[in-house]
Design an enzyme around this catalytic site. Structure first.
Site, short mmCIF file in Angstrom:
data_model
loop_
_atom_site.label_atom_id
_atom_site.label_comp_id
_atom_site.label_asym_id
_atom_site.label_seq_id
_atom_site.Cartn_x
_atom_site.Cartn_y
_atom_site.Cartn_z
N SER A 7 0.83 -1.20 0.00
CA SER A 7 0.00 0.00 0.00
C SER A 7 0.87 1.26 0.00
O SER A 7 2.06 1.19 -0.28
CB SER A 7 -0.95 -0.03 1.20
OG SER A 7 -1.88 1.02 1.11
N ASN A 8 0.28 2.40 0.31
CA ASN A 8 1.04 3.65 0.40
C ASN A 8 0.45 4.52 1.51
O ASN A 8 -0.50 4.11 2.17
CB ASN A 8 1.04 4.37 -0.96
CG ASN A 8 -0.35 4.74 -1.39
OD1 ASN A 8 -1.07 5.43 -0.68
ND2 ASN A 8 -0.76 4.26 -2.55
N HIS A 9 1.01 5.72 1.70
CA HIS A 9 0.64 6.54 2.85
C HIS A 9 -0.63 7.37 2.65
O HIS A 9 -1.01 8.13 3.53
CB HIS A 9 1.78 7.49 3.21
CG HIS A 9 2.98 6.78 3.75
ND1 HIS A 9 2.96 6.08 4.93
CD2 HIS A 9 4.24 6.65 3.25
CE1 HIS A 9 4.15 5.57 5.15
NE2 HIS A 9 4.94 5.89 4.15
#
Ligand code: CTP
Length: 200
Positions: A7-9
C-alpha cells in the site's frame, strides 16, 4: 496473498474533502473510492472499488452517464503483483522478487476520451515538484494539476493539513498550508472559475 498487501501513505482525506467541497458548491457528486478508514461525506453517491481496474471501470461508467468535471486524487498503485496467491506465501530463501505489472491509468484514460470532461489530476512529488507536475499535466492531457510536495513533514499524506500549487497551461496558484477541507474549498472555487471559462 490473503494475509499481506502493498500500500502507500495516502489516507483519502483530500479526495473526500474535495467531494464535500463539490457537494457544497452545488454539484451532483459521485465519489469513487478505494479502501480508506474515513467516513464518506453525506449527500454524495459513493462507489467503492478495490483494484485499479475497478476504479477505471467505475470512472468510465460515471463519465458515460454524463459528467462535467473529473478530479483524480486517488493514490492508485502504478503496479500490481502479477499473480495473487490463494495461500500465504511461506518464507524460503534469503531474498525474494515479486513481479509487478502496470496498472491502467484512470486519469489518462478519461482525459484521452473524445468526450472528456474537464479533467483535473494530482501530482504527489518529493522533488522537482513543479517540473514533474507540469510534465504530468501535458503528458496526461489535463486541464489543471494540483501538485503537493509530500516530503514536507506534517503535510500531505495521512495528515489533516496540506499545501498545494495548482498549475494550468498559462498560470499557477498556491494554496495553504491549511486544513485539507479549506484547501479543497478553495480548490473548488479555482477549478469552478476555469470550468466556467472553458464552458464560455
Ligand atoms: N492515477 C490514475 N491511475 C493510476 C495512477 C495514477 O488515475 N493508475 C492518477 C492519480 O489519481 C493522480 C495522477 O494520476 O491524479 C498522478 O499519479 P502518479 O502516479 O503520480 O503519476 P504518474 O504519471 O504515474 O507519474 P510518476 O509515476 O512518474 O510519478
Amino acid at each position: 496473498d490473503p494475509v499481506r498487501y502493498i500500500s502507500n501513505h495516502s489516507s483519502g482525506k483530500m479526495g473526500y474533502a474535495l467531494a464535500a467541497a463539490a457537494r457544497d458548491a452545488g454539484a451532483e457528486v459521485v465519489l469513487i473510492s478505494g479502501p480508506v478508514a474515513i467516513p464518506a461525506p453525506s449527500g454524495v453517491e459513493v462507489r467503492n472499488v478495490t483494484t485499479a481496474a475497478d476504479m477505471l471501470q467505475a470512472s468510465s461508467e460515471a463519465v458515460d452517464a454524463g459528467c462535467d468535471l473529473f478530479i483524480a486524487s486517488a493514490a492508485v498503485a502504478d503496479y500490481r503483483p502479477q499473480s495473487c496467491e490463494a495461500d500465504k506465501i511461506k518464507k524460503t530463501s534469503e531474498q525474494m522478487a515479486l513481479p509487478l505489472v502496470r496498472n491502467p491509468d484512470t486519469l489518462a484514460t478519461i482525459a484521452a476520451r473524445a468526450d472528456a470532461p474537464f479533467t483535473v489530476g494530482f501530482a504527489a512529488e518529493t522533488t522537482d515538484v513543479a517540473r514533474y507536475a507540469i510534465d504530468k499535466m501535458q503528458r496526461k492531457k489535463l486541464r489543471m494539476i494540483v501538485a503537493n510536495d509530500v516530503s514536507v513533514p506534517g503535510l500531505g499524506f495521512n495528515s489533516d493539513n496540506n499545501a498545494v500549487t495548482v498549475f494550468w497551461p498559462d498560470g499557477q496558484a498556491s494554496i495553504g498550508p491549511d486544513s485539507k477541507q479549506r484547501i479543497a474549498d478553495r480548490l473548488m472555487v479555482l477549478i469552478g472559475d476555469h470550468l466556467d471559462q472553458a464552458a464560455g
